[in-house]
Write an enzyme that holds these catalytic residues in place. Structure first.
Site, short mmCIF file in Angstrom:
data_model
loop_
_atom_site.label_atom_id
_atom_site.label_comp_id
_atom_site.label_asym_id
_atom_site.label_seq_id
_atom_site.Cartn_x
_atom_site.Cartn_y
_atom_site.Cartn_z
CB SER A 37 17.88 0.01 83.54
OG SER A 37 18.41 0.51 82.33
CB SER A 83 24.29 1.27 78.72
OG SER A 83 24.39 0.09 77.67
CD GLU A 84 20.00 -1.14 76.03
OE1 GLU A 84 20.38 -0.02 76.31
OE2 GLU A 84 20.04 -1.77 75.40
CG ASN A 85 24.57 -2.74 80.40
OD1 ASN A 85 24.22 -1.68 80.02
ND2 ASN A 85 25.53 -3.17 80.97
#
Lengths: 232, 217
Positions: free
Chosen positions: B87, B45-47
């Site tokens: 990320s 998840s890009e966070n």
């Protein structure tokens, strides 16, 4: 050891003035510098340009600054979930620059790392790439994006020591490490401030050299935006 | 015709053992429910989390552990947390094997539009532009037509673009389609959907070669 500790949030914000550009860590409401935001509201500084992935919700995070019309411009990747934001944006009171999330992170990191600019494929061929220099590398097109320039960076960490060393927790890390050292002055607030020597140097995420001021934060609300659970 | 879960189930068949996968919001999120038993994949998840697990049990949610949809999540053994720049290093650096995301429009040359409708409130592109510009392998999960019944598979996009010439495969409620140099190539039909139905619902060039099999779910 060079001590970075300041007494509290009002000392930590010394020098913040109207029309400054601020970086604020956090993703949604996760890992936001709650104490610094509350103090910015209290000091009522105006005309701010805020670089932050999101703009908070109506009554929390950067939404608190929006409510008091302290923000002139937002630089973000996603600004949903905020009615007051929408109202100010549509009425033209608030200027908004939307940029891809990875570009936002890298523009912070570039400022931290001393790169004036970098090439990224994100946004090439879209309106994000309009007016920007583009160049081909190995058959693929990239656009030139510049490092941010900011007066203050406000970040939130889990633990920190007097030397300004920081350790983050979970996904509350997000943009916070990228913003450390990316502005003229970096202010870190932490849930737990310990004397130098108590944190294992092997576990430090951000060395204190990137942080000018650190203080013990208090009363963290850590509001959850989307509480999603499953039944046992 | 498939429902949203059906689309997710069909996309899950595209997963391969050892894949690192980024799932967008909406139908893509549902793909996590249909991972074949015999393979291991890890969700990014890009966070800032790799090794995302299911939602926490009631009372065990942690405000400091969320996904890019800002939902509380858990992590699985082997998981890691990292900052936003790292990320997107994973994403831009092509370390993530597969990106699955939704779209408003896809063009026959692989252009995608999924972030902005002129005249409506713009919420932002989030990480979508970085993802589509970098991923080698992008699958779009969407309905074949919009609410007005108009095709979302077009000759060229009418909405502002998110990325150019990047979509490789599209799984809709009607079909599996590959994006080729010559246009949309029909690969599979959804159960009960004819090639004629798909032709009618596709505004862009649709290439049909030989007999088109029905999806196996």
């Amino acid at each position: 050891m060079i001590t970075k500790t300041v007494k509290g949030v009002s000392d930590a914000l010394q020098g913040v003035a109207d029309n400054m550009t601020l970086m604020l860590g956090g993703f949604g409401l996760c890992g936001i510098p709650e104490n610094a935001i509350a103090e910015l509201v209290r000091q009522n500084v105006k005309g701010l340009t805020c670089i932050s992935n999101n703009a908070g919700v109506d009554d929390f995070g950067l939404g608190l600054l929006l409510q008091k019309k302290q923000i002139k411009k937002m630089v973000s990747s996603y600004v949903g979930e905020n009615e007051e934001f929408e109202r100010q944006m549509l009425s033209g009171e608030l200027d908004v620059e939307l940029i891809p999330q990875g570009t936002l992170a890298e523009r912070c990191r570039a400022a931290q790392a001393g790169f004036p600019a970098f090439y990224t494929p994100a946004g090439y061929g879209t309106e994000v790439g309009e007016g920007k220099e583009s160049r081909e590398f190995n058959g693929k097109m990239y656009i030139l994006e510049k490092a941010f320039e900011a007066d203050f960076a406000f970040v939130k960490a889990w633990k920190g020591d007097e030397a300004g060393n920081l350790i983050f927790k979970g996904t509350a890390r997000n943009f916070n490490p990228c913003m450390c050292g990316a502005a003229k002055i970096t202010v870190a607030e932490v849930e737990e401030l310990v004397p130098a020597g108590e944190l294992d140097p092997n576990q430090i995420h951000i060395p204190g050299i990137f942080v000018q001021r650190i203080f013990q934060g208090k009363n963290y609300e850590k509001r959850i935006e989307q509480r999603t659970v499953r039944k046992k | 015709m498939l429902d949203k879960n059906g689309i997710a189930k069909r996309i899950a068949k595209e997963l391969e053992d050892g894949y690192f996968v980024n799932l967008g919001i909406g139908i893509p999120t549902l793909v996590a429910n249909y991972i074949p038993d015999h393979i291991q994949v890890e969700f990014q998840s890009e966070n800032g989390v790799l090794g995302m697990g299911p939602f926490p049990f009631e009372g065990e949610e942690d405000a400091d552990i969320i996904n890019a949809g800002k939902q509380t999540i858990t992590t699985l053994p082997g998981a890691s947390f990292f900052d936003s720049a790292m990320s997107f290093s994973m994403i831009r650096g092509k370390h993530v094997d597969l990106t699955i995301l939704g779209a408003m429009e896809v063009a026959e040359n692989g252009d995608i539009a999924n972030w902005k409708i002129p005249g409506k409130m713009v919420k932002g592109m989030g990480g979508a532009m970085d993802l589509v510009a970098s991923a080698e392998n992008i699958i779009v999960a969407m309905m074949h037509t919009n609410r007005a019944g108009e095709s979302k598979l077009l000759k060229s996009c009418t909405l502002p673009l998110t990325g150019v010439k990047c979509v490789k495969k599209i799984v809709t409620n009607m079909a599996v389609i590959e994006v080729t140099d010559k246009g949309f190539k029909l690969i599979e039909r959804a159960p009960g959907v004819s090639v004629e139905d798909i032709k009618k619902a596709t505004a862009g060039t649709l290439i049909v070669e030989g007999t088109i099999p029905e999806m196996e779910l």
